[in-house]
Each structure stands twice: as C-alpha cells, then as structure tokens.
Design an enzyme around this catalytic site. Structure first.
Site, PDB file in Angstrom:
ATOM      1  N   ARG A 118      -1.820 -10.893  14.127  1.00 15.19           N
ATOM      2  CA  ARG A 118      -1.149  -9.952  13.213  1.00 15.19           C
ATOM      3  C   ARG A 118      -1.372  -8.500  13.612  1.00 15.19           C
ATOM      4  NH1 ARG A 118      -0.622 -10.241   6.566  1.00 15.19           N
ATOM      5  NH2 ARG A 118       0.649  -8.352   6.405  1.00 15.19           N
ATOM      6  N   HIS A 136       1.068   2.208  15.283  1.00 17.89           N
ATOM      7  CA  HIS A 136       0.424   2.632  14.041  1.00 17.89           C
ATOM      8  C   HIS A 136      -0.921   3.332  14.248  1.00 17.89           C
ATOM      9  CE1 HIS A 136       3.581   0.259  12.285  1.00 17.89           C
ATOM     10  NE2 HIS A 136       3.153   0.455  11.048  1.00 17.89           N
ATOM     11  N   GLU A 194      -5.047 -10.957   9.356  1.00 21.63           N
ATOM     12  CA  GLU A 194      -5.142 -10.032  10.494  1.00 21.63           C
ATOM     13  C   GLU A 194      -6.451 -10.164  11.261  1.00 21.63           C
ATOM     14  OE1 GLU A 194      -3.133  -6.108  10.185  1.00 21.63           O
ATOM     15  OE2 GLU A 194      -4.954  -5.356  11.112  1.00 21.63           O
ATOM     16  N   HIS A 234      -0.571   6.409  12.103  1.00 18.23           N
ATOM     17  CA  HIS A 234      -1.403   6.712  10.922  1.00 18.23           C
ATOM     18  C   HIS A 234      -2.142   8.033  11.109  1.00 18.23           C
ATOM     19  CE1 HIS A 234      -1.748   2.349   9.111  1.00 18.23           C
ATOM     20  NE2 HIS A 234      -0.565   2.893   8.934  1.00 18.23           N
ATOM     21  N   ASN A 268       0.806  -3.750  14.319  1.00 19.39           N
ATOM     22  CA  ASN A 268       0.359  -2.353  14.238  1.00 19.39           C
ATOM     23  C   ASN A 268       0.823  -1.522  15.423  1.00 19.39           C
ATOM     24  OD1 ASN A 268      -0.993  -2.878  11.827  1.00 19.39           O
ATOM     25  ND2 ASN A 268      -2.844  -3.540  12.903  1.00 19.39           N
ATOM     26  N   ARG A 272      -8.680  -9.481 -11.833  1.00 19.65           N
ATOM     27  CA  ARG A 272      -9.040 -10.092 -10.529  1.00 19.65           C
ATOM     28  C   ARG A 272      -7.848 -10.787  -9.880  1.00 19.65           C
ATOM     29  NH1 ARG A 272     -13.915 -11.881 -13.293  1.00 19.65           N
ATOM     30  NH2 ARG A 272     -15.468 -10.269 -13.031  1.00 19.65           N
ATOM     31  N   LYS A 329       0.107  -7.418   2.421  1.00 16.50           N
ATOM     32  CA  LYS A 329      -0.816  -6.283   2.518  1.00 16.50           C
ATOM     33  C   LYS A 329      -0.541  -5.332   1.362  1.00 16.50           C
ATOM     34  CE  LYS A 329      -1.958  -5.765   7.390  1.00 16.50           C
ATOM     35  NZ  LYS A 329      -1.792  -4.888   8.577  1.00 16.50           N
ATOM     36  N   HIS A 381       6.031   7.732   6.939  1.00 17.23           N
ATOM     37  CA  HIS A 381       5.434   6.655   7.736  1.00 17.23           C
ATOM     38  C   HIS A 381       6.283   6.274   8.954  1.00 17.23           C
ATOM     39  CE1 HIS A 381       3.028   3.143   8.611  1.00 17.23           C
ATOM     40  NE2 HIS A 381       4.088   2.366   8.505  1.00 17.23           N
ATOM     41  N   GLU A 421      10.566   0.938  12.049  1.00 20.18           N
ATOM     42  CA  GLU A 421       9.828  -0.343  11.989  1.00 20.18           C
ATOM     43  C   GLU A 421      10.648  -1.472  12.620  1.00 20.18           C
ATOM     44  OE1 GLU A 421       6.760  -1.019  11.238  1.00 20.18           O
ATOM     45  OE2 GLU A 421       5.997   0.474   9.834  1.00 20.18           O
ATOM     46  N   LYS A 427       8.105 -11.585  11.352  1.00 16.52           N
ATOM     47  CA  LYS A 427       6.858 -11.257  10.656  1.00 16.52           C
ATOM     48  C   LYS A 427       6.306 -12.477   9.920  1.00 16.52           C
ATOM     49  CE  LYS A 427       4.499  -7.995   7.719  1.00 16.52           C
ATOM     50  NZ  LYS A 427       4.472  -6.698   7.079  1.00 16.52           N
TER      51      LYS A 427
HETATM   52  N1  GLY Z   1       2.695  -3.723   8.440  1.00 18.71           N
HETATM   53  C1  GLY Z   1       1.907  -4.536   9.272  1.00 18.71           C
HETATM   54  C2  GLY Z   1       1.463  -5.801   8.624  1.00 18.71           C
HETATM   55  O1  GLY Z   1       1.946  -6.149   7.546  1.00 18.71           O
HETATM   56  O2  GLY Z   1       0.627  -6.459   9.156  1.00 18.71           O
END
Ligand code: GLY
Length: 352
Positions: free
Chosen positions: A234, A241, A230, A245, A238, A120, A142, A257, A184, A220
């Site tokens: 946040r 993305h 998010e 994606h 994206n 966990r 993430k 990516h 990025e 960031k």
């Molecule tokens: N890669 C986008 C984020 O970490 O929110």
C-alpha cells in the site's frame, strides 16, 4: 452505474454513477437498516447537496442529523474533530448508528476519524463529492486529522460501510479542484496503468470521469485488499506524497493536496531518472502531462526545507524512510533508505 467490491474487513462496495446523492437513501437501505445518520459536511458542499441528501435519507426511513464545518484543510484539526464528536454525542448516536461523510478529502478524512473515535468506533458511509476523494481518499479506510507537526499525523483505519460516488458532483467543480483529482488519477496511471495516464496527456480528459474513477478505485481496492494497514504494497499509493506532504506543510496548507502531490511526483520522477533508477526516460513525459492538466511541476520550497518537513512525516520509520520510485510509466517500486539520503534525492529532482 458501476460497482466495485472492496474485500476488506468489513467488505463494502464503491458505487459510481449519476444521480446517486438524490437516490442515496434507497441505496443505503441495501446495506444499512434504519438507524440515526449523522451527515457531516462542509460549508462548500452543504449548500449544494445537503438538503437533497437529507431528504432522500429521511424518505428511506433514516433519522437524520446534519453538521457542517468551515471548508478547507485549515479545519482538519483537533478543534473541528472535537466539535464533530460533541455533535454526535448531543444527537445521541449509538453504536448501531452511522456517520455519513459528504464532501471532499478533508470531510472524508476528518468525519471518518470522528466515526473511528466516537464510542470507540461507529460505522461510516463515504459520499465523495470531488474527483480527488472519488479516485482516492474515500476508498481504503484511511482517516486522519493534521497536527502542527504534519499532515494526517493522527488518524485510524476505518473501512466504510459503503461508498456512494455521484459523478454529477464533478460537473460543478472549479477547474483547480478538478485538477487536484486529476493529479491523483495521473499518479495511479504512473503506478499501474499507462493507458490511464495517457487519457490525461493532452489535457482534455478523453474519457468519462466515471471510467477514470472506476479504474483508479479498482486498482486501489486490489492494493488495499492485499495490504489493508499499509505494511508493504500500500505504500506505493504514496507516490509523490513524500515531497507532496512536505510542500503542503511548508505552505501552511495553502497549496492544495493534489497540486502538492503533482509537484512531488514531478520531483520524484526527475530524481529517479537523474539517479539512474528508471528503465526509460519518463520525467519529461510526466511533467508535460501534469502541466497540461494545470498542475505544478516544481516547488519554490528549498530541498532542505522539504527534507526537514518530510522527515517529520509518518512515512519515516526510525532512521529509515521509504519512498516510491517510478521505474517506467505503469510500474513503480518502493525504496527504503537511511533518512540522511532523502535530501540528496530531493536535490537531484528539485530543478525542473
Ligand atoms: N491515499 C493513499 C492510501 O489510501 O493509501
């Protein structure tokens, strides 16, 4: 050496500089007492770095186990996750131990998710070895694996205990892998910093990569500190993305990516301009910058296929989807719309 604090819970530091992998044991001892470390890497990074990293960790007093899986997005699935979890159990890692993710975005996301699941949740240290993982995926907590239905659809938030980013790794990156990270960083420039964007505009990076990484990470870190899970701001990260994606998924993950995000960013910039959402003409400038950095600015996949793939993405919330719209270079905004409006937006930006 540059150090950027990330004030999440827990708080941690991102350290960026030359020689950090050789010195990682001593660096980790500043934040982590002696324990068992499971270093998870892939078949590309392992032969290049694993021995030096394991050596340094052992010298610093850690017990070290190592695990490598076949490199590539195709490994980012339940089967590899299960192998990593079984490995952690077979090495008897306990809750006071720690996983080290040594590699690019796939390693960081998947090993991070294994750390979030095992018992966990155990601690995780990120050691990014690509520009993409250095500027983006190693920071912010993430973690995920891909499902057949889409990218990163199973995952968890787990802030790392530390991020050690050795800029020497960037010297050995193949040009296409460097370009992935440039995508990025260019995205970050479009989000918040025109001067960062401008560093990439003539295709020859006019700055020390450590400087670029530090600027991306500092931006960031601020976003993640304000919106760790998010819920709002946040989502800006994206940018590119939603379509990116979708392109990855349509290609069966053959398109990497960063390349997919570049095409997604170009589509969204053209759409924003053509739909009158921008404050200045920006689509041609963004496309030119991406192209100068050997990145695509369009996609062969039809708008209908992209919209279908995008609507299976986690950016959808019920019958709405939130997209990131560039207003000018250095400023973007979130736009939430009914899912039925996504296809017309993609159609508007699809034609280069
Ligand atoms: N890669 C986008 C984020 O970490 O929110």
């Amino acid at each position: 050496m540059k150090t950027i604090p990330v004030n999440t819970s827990p708080a941690y530091a991102v350290t960026i500089g030359s020689g950090l992998l050789r010195d990682c044991g001593a660096r980790l001892r500043e934040v982590l007492p002696p324990c068992r470390l499971a270093v998870v890497t892939d078949s590309t990074v392992g032969p290049l770095c694993l021995e030096a990293v394991a050596e340094s960790l052992k010298e610093a007093g850690y017990a070290v186990s190592t695990f490598a899986f076949p490199a590539g997005e195709g490994s980012k699935n339940f089967s590899t996750l299960s192998d990593i979890l079984e490995f952690l159990a077979s090495e008897h890692l306990t809750r006071s131990d720690c996983l080290v993710a040594l590699g690019g975005g796939v390693v960081g996301d998947m090993a991070g998710f294994a750390a979030a699941c095992y018992l966990r949740g155990i601690r995780c240290v990120q050691m990014p070895t690509t520009l993409l993982s250095a500027v983006d995926s190693s920071v912010g907590g993430k973690t995920a694996i891909d499902l057949r239905a889409g990218k990163n659809l199973a995952g968890a938030f787990l802030q790392p205990a530390a991020v050690l980013c050795d800029t020497d790794c960037l010297k050995t990156l193949p040009p296409a892998v460097f370009a992935d990270g440039a995508a990025e960083a260019i995205k970050t420039g479009v989000l918040c910093d025109e001067s960062l964007f401008a560093l990439f505009e003539d295709g020859t990076l006019k700055a020390d990569p450590a400087e670029v990484i530090a600027r991306c990470v500092a931006y960031k870190a601020g976003v993640v500190e304000r919106d760790e899970k998010e819920q709002g701001e946040r989502k800006l990260l994206n940018l590119g993305h939603t379509v990116g994606h979708a392109i990855e998924k349509c290609s069966g993950y053959a398109i990497p990516h960063g390349h997919a995000v570049a095409a997604g960013l170009a589509v969204m910039a053209r759409a924003a301009e053509r739909l009158g959402w921008t404050e200045e003409p920006l689509a041609a400038r963004i496309a030119a910058c991406l192209a100068k950095n050997a990145l695509p600015v369009s996609t062969e996949y039809a708008p209908e296929a992209l919209a279908e793939a995008a609507l299976a993405d986690k950016k959808r919330a019920g019958d709405s989807i939130t997209i990131v719209v560039p207003r000018k270079i250095g400023l973007c905004e979130l736009k939430t719309m009914p899912v039925t409006e996504l296809l017309p937006v993609i159609r508007a930006g699809w034609e280069a």
